[in-house]
Design an enzyme around this catalytic site. Structure first.
Site, PDB file in Angstrom:
ATOM      1  N   GLY A  18       0.775  -1.232   0.000  1.00 32.59           N
ATOM      2  CA  GLY A  18       0.000   0.000   0.000  1.00 32.59           C
ATOM      3  C   GLY A  18       0.810   1.288   0.000  1.00 32.59           C
ATOM      4  O   GLY A  18       1.767   1.458  -0.758  1.00 32.59           O
ATOM      5  N   ASN A  92       4.040   5.063   8.944  1.00 36.35           N
ATOM      6  CA  ASN A  92       2.905   4.673   8.094  1.00 36.35           C
ATOM      7  C   ASN A  92       2.238   3.381   8.559  1.00 36.35           C
ATOM      8  O   ASN A  92       1.038   3.194   8.343  1.00 36.35           O
ATOM      9  CB  ASN A  92       3.419   4.522   6.655  1.00 36.35           C
ATOM     10  CG  ASN A  92       2.471   3.749   5.778  1.00 36.35           C
ATOM     11  OD1 ASN A  92       1.463   4.270   5.317  1.00 36.35           O
ATOM     12  ND2 ASN A  92       2.787   2.462   5.541  1.00 36.35           N
ATOM     13  N   TYR A 158     -10.752   2.695  15.649  1.00 33.24           N
ATOM     14  CA  TYR A 158      -9.824   3.116  14.582  1.00 33.24           C
ATOM     15  C   TYR A 158      -9.786   4.641  14.522  1.00 33.24           C
ATOM     16  O   TYR A 158      -8.697   5.235  14.480  1.00 33.24           O
ATOM     17  CB  TYR A 158     -10.240   2.526  13.224  1.00 33.24           C
ATOM     18  CG  TYR A 158      -9.319   2.985  12.109  1.00 33.24           C
ATOM     19  CD1 TYR A 158      -7.991   2.560  12.042  1.00 33.24           C
ATOM     20  CD2 TYR A 158      -9.756   3.891  11.142  1.00 33.24           C
ATOM     21  CE1 TYR A 158      -7.133   3.003  11.046  1.00 33.24           C
ATOM     22  CE2 TYR A 158      -8.905   4.341  10.140  1.00 33.24           C
ATOM     23  CZ  TYR A 158      -7.603   3.890  10.096  1.00 33.24           C
ATOM     24  OH  TYR A 158      -6.748   4.342   9.114  1.00 33.24           O
ATOM     25  N   VAL A 191      -8.180   5.269   0.230  1.00 31.45           N
ATOM     26  CA  VAL A 191      -7.085   4.863  -0.649  1.00 31.45           C
ATOM     27  C   VAL A 191      -7.239   3.364  -0.881  1.00 31.45           C
ATOM     28  O   VAL A 191      -7.311   2.593   0.095  1.00 31.45           O
ATOM     29  CB  VAL A 191      -5.703   5.093   0.014  1.00 31.45           C
ATOM     30  CG1 VAL A 191      -4.587   4.945  -1.010  1.00 31.45           C
ATOM     31  CG2 VAL A 191      -5.631   6.450   0.716  1.00 31.45           C
TER      32      VAL A 191
HETATM   33  P1  NDP Z   1      -1.947  -1.791   3.864  1.00 31.67           P
HETATM   34  O1  NDP Z   1      -2.665  -2.846   4.618  1.00 31.67           O
HETATM   35  O2  NDP Z   1      -1.813  -1.941   2.391  1.00 31.67           O
HETATM   36  O3  NDP Z   1      -0.504  -1.572   4.491  1.00 31.67           O
HETATM   37  C1  NDP Z   1      -0.294  -1.552   5.886  1.00 31.67           C
HETATM   38  C2  NDP Z   1       1.184  -1.695   6.169  1.00 31.67           C
HETATM   39  O4  NDP Z   1       1.371  -1.609   7.582  1.00 31.67           O
HETATM   40  C3  NDP Z   1       1.756  -3.005   5.697  1.00 31.67           C
HETATM   41  O5  NDP Z   1       3.001  -2.797   5.093  1.00 31.67           O
HETATM   42  C4  NDP Z   1       1.926  -3.808   6.989  1.00 31.67           C
HETATM   43  O6  NDP Z   1       3.069  -4.643   6.871  1.00 31.67           O
HETATM   44  C5  NDP Z   1       2.205  -2.688   7.981  1.00 31.67           C
HETATM   45  N1  NDP Z   1       1.934  -3.092   9.350  1.00 31.67           N
HETATM   46  C6  NDP Z   1       0.739  -3.417   9.902  1.00 31.67           C
HETATM   47  N2  NDP Z   1       0.898  -3.807  11.173  1.00 31.67           N
HETATM   48  C7  NDP Z   1       2.229  -3.725  11.432  1.00 31.67           C
HETATM   49  C8  NDP Z   1       3.029  -4.004  12.564  1.00 31.67           C
HETATM   50  N3  NDP Z   1       2.501  -4.458  13.710  1.00 31.67           N
HETATM   51  N4  NDP Z   1       4.358  -3.806  12.486  1.00 31.67           N
HETATM   52  C9  NDP Z   1       4.908  -3.367  11.349  1.00 31.67           C
HETATM   53  N5  NDP Z   1       4.222  -3.079  10.240  1.00 31.67           N
HETATM   54  C10 NDP Z   1       2.889  -3.272  10.288  1.00 31.67           C
HETATM   55  O7  NDP Z   1      -2.729  -0.422   4.203  1.00 31.67           O
HETATM   56  P2  NDP Z   1      -2.440   1.101   3.795  1.00 31.67           P
HETATM   57  O8  NDP Z   1      -1.246   1.238   2.950  1.00 31.67           O
HETATM   58  O9  NDP Z   1      -3.711   1.654   3.318  1.00 31.67           O
HETATM   59  O10 NDP Z   1      -2.182   1.705   5.241  1.00 31.67           O
HETATM   60  C11 NDP Z   1      -1.022   2.434   5.578  1.00 31.67           C
HETATM   61  C12 NDP Z   1      -1.388   3.506   6.589  1.00 31.67           C
HETATM   62  O11 NDP Z   1      -2.303   4.419   5.976  1.00 31.67           O
HETATM   63  C13 NDP Z   1      -2.092   3.005   7.843  1.00 31.67           C
HETATM   64  O12 NDP Z   1      -1.605   3.711   8.942  1.00 31.67           O
HETATM   65  C14 NDP Z   1      -3.565   3.353   7.598  1.00 31.67           C
HETATM   66  O13 NDP Z   1      -4.253   3.529   8.800  1.00 31.67           O
HETATM   67  C15 NDP Z   1      -3.387   4.653   6.847  1.00 31.67           C
HETATM   68  N6  NDP Z   1      -4.529   5.083   6.037  1.00 31.67           N
HETATM   69  C16 NDP Z   1      -5.066   4.270   5.068  1.00 31.67           C
HETATM   70  C17 NDP Z   1      -6.119   4.729   4.314  1.00 31.67           C
HETATM   71  C18 NDP Z   1      -6.794   3.873   3.298  1.00 31.67           C
HETATM   72  O14 NDP Z   1      -7.939   4.206   2.898  1.00 31.67           O
HETATM   73  N7  NDP Z   1      -6.171   2.814   2.800  1.00 31.67           N
HETATM   74  C19 NDP Z   1      -6.661   6.091   4.495  1.00 31.67           C
HETATM   75  C20 NDP Z   1      -6.022   6.833   5.539  1.00 31.67           C
HETATM   76  C21 NDP Z   1      -4.973   6.347   6.259  1.00 31.67           C
HETATM   77  P3  NDP Z   1       3.227  -6.119   7.472  1.00 31.67           P
HETATM   78  O15 NDP Z   1       1.868  -6.733   7.486  1.00 31.67           O
HETATM   79  O16 NDP Z   1       4.208  -6.770   6.552  1.00 31.67           O
HETATM   80  O17 NDP Z   1       3.789  -5.881   8.823  1.00 31.67           O
HETATM   81  C1  8X3 Z   2      -8.689   4.921   6.260  1.00 29.02           C
HETATM   82  C2  8X3 Z   2      -9.838   5.700   5.719  1.00 29.02           C
HETATM   83  O1  8X3 Z   2     -12.328   6.072   5.979  1.00 29.02           O
HETATM   84  O2  8X3 Z   2     -11.551   3.787   5.742  1.00 29.02           O
HETATM   85  O3  8X3 Z   2      -8.097   5.598   7.313  1.00 29.02           O
HETATM   86  O4  8X3 Z   2     -11.207   4.989   7.791  1.00 29.02           O
HETATM   87  S1  8X3 Z   2     -11.288   5.103   6.353  1.00 29.02           S
END
Ligand code: NDP
Ligand code: 8X3
Length: 257
Positions: A18, A92, A158, A191
């Site tokens: 992501g 992130n 969350y 996203v």
């Molecule tokens: P993904 O699930 O695609 O990626 C999440 C990442 O976080 C992975 O690389 C995962 O790696 C890592 N991760 C999760 N738990 C752990 C842990 N305990 N230790 C280390 N790494 C960890 O989601 P996104 O890319 O969407 O999310 C990234 C960030 O963006 C998050 O903080 C999310 O809350 C935020 N976000 C996402 C949005 C969305 O709509 N997608 C919108 C707003 C914010 P691994 O499992 O290999 O550890």
């Molecule tokens: C991720 C966006 O709206 O799914 O932070 O919570 S939402």
């Protein structure tokens, strides 16, 4: 700059998928050296192999679970000397688990979110920021969310973790002001990544539905914003960016067709 060792270093948590992976790719393309972290060793190694194949010694994979304080301290305390001068930290790594009214939620899910999204972010920041202060420069970029700006139905814990990231980012900005360290929050809306698959424990059909009827952001869109805020002149600091799809106003209003 003649030697790769002179290139700036960025550390990204949650770089196996992501937004984190897209940030790594964006900065690697721009010639930065990238420390890529996450739990899934196979993905870390594959990404590092790919980037090091394009530009030797440009990527360092570091496996760590941000929830494990000792593991974070050990992993980041043992970085090779040439990787210790971290210029930008992107916090992130994060996740949502479940989408139900609070009274029907699971305590295990709450703990996983609080431990990852808030406590994990604190552990990593504590391991990296003292070095920035000693060097008198650096930039912390926290990935928050629109969920931290406005709560939405069934988002309860969350939303609370992301509101905490919002507040912590402001507080850290104040604490690091005199040290000349920049602190920024990038708070995206929807996203399309693995986020909803994780939230719904692998239910892909349910995850796909989240992004139907409008055009969501891509991880690359968010990576472009992170790159922008991290490459401004030294005297310019963006404190907070809310970035959403054009069809989304905030947590509660998405124009779905
Ligand atoms: P993904 O699930 O695609 O990626 C999440 C990442 O976080 C992975 O690389 C995962 O790696 C890592 N991760 C999760 N738990 C752990 C842990 N305990 N230790 C280390 N790494 C960890 O989601 P996104 O890319 O969407 O999310 C990234 C960030 O963006 C998050 O903080 C999310 O809350 C935020 N976000 C996402 C949005 C969305 O709509 N997608 C919108 C707003 C914010 P691994 O499992 O290999 O550890
Ligand atoms: C991720 C966006 O709206 O799914 O932070 O919570 S939402």
């Amino acid at each position: 700059m003649d030697s790769i060792k002179e290139h700036p270093v960025i550390l990204v948590t949650g770089a196996t998928s992501g937004i984190g992976e897209a940030v790594v790719r964006r900065f690697a393309e721009a010639g930065w050296r990238v420390i890529i972290t996450g739990r899934r060793r196979d993905r870390l190694d594959a990404l590092a192999r790919e980037l090091n194949g394009l530009n030797a010694a440009s990527a360092l994979p570091v496996r760590m679970d941000v929830r494990q304080r000792a593991e974070v301290e050990q992993a980041l305390g043992a970085l090779p000397a040439e990787w210790r001068g971290i210029g930008v930290l992107v916090n992130n790594a994060g996740l949502a688990r479940g989408l139900e009214p609070f009274q029907e939620g699971l305590a295990d899910d709450w703990e996983e979110m609080v431990d990852t999204n808030l406590k994990g972010l604190l552990y990593v920041t504590k391991a990296v920021v003292p070095g920035m202060v000693a060097r008198g420069s650096g930039h912390v970029v926290n990935i928050g969310s629109t969920a931290g700006k406005d709560a939405y139905p069934k988002g309860n814990v969350y939303c609370a973790t992301k509101a905490a990231v919002d507040a912590f980012t402001k507080a850290l900005r104040i604490d690091l002001l005199a040290a000349g360290i920049k602190v920024t929050q990038v708070a995206p809306g929807a996203v399309e990544t693995e986020f909803s698959q994780v939230r719904f424990h692998g239910d892909e059909a349910k995850a796909r539905q989240v992004y139907q009827g409008f055009r969501p952001l891509t991880a690359k869109d968010v990576a472009g914003v992170v790159h922008y805020v991290a490459t401004l002149p030294p005297h310019v600091c963006i404190n907070d960016v809310v970035v959403t799809p054009t069809a989304q106003a905030n947590s509660n209003f998405i124009d779905k067709q």
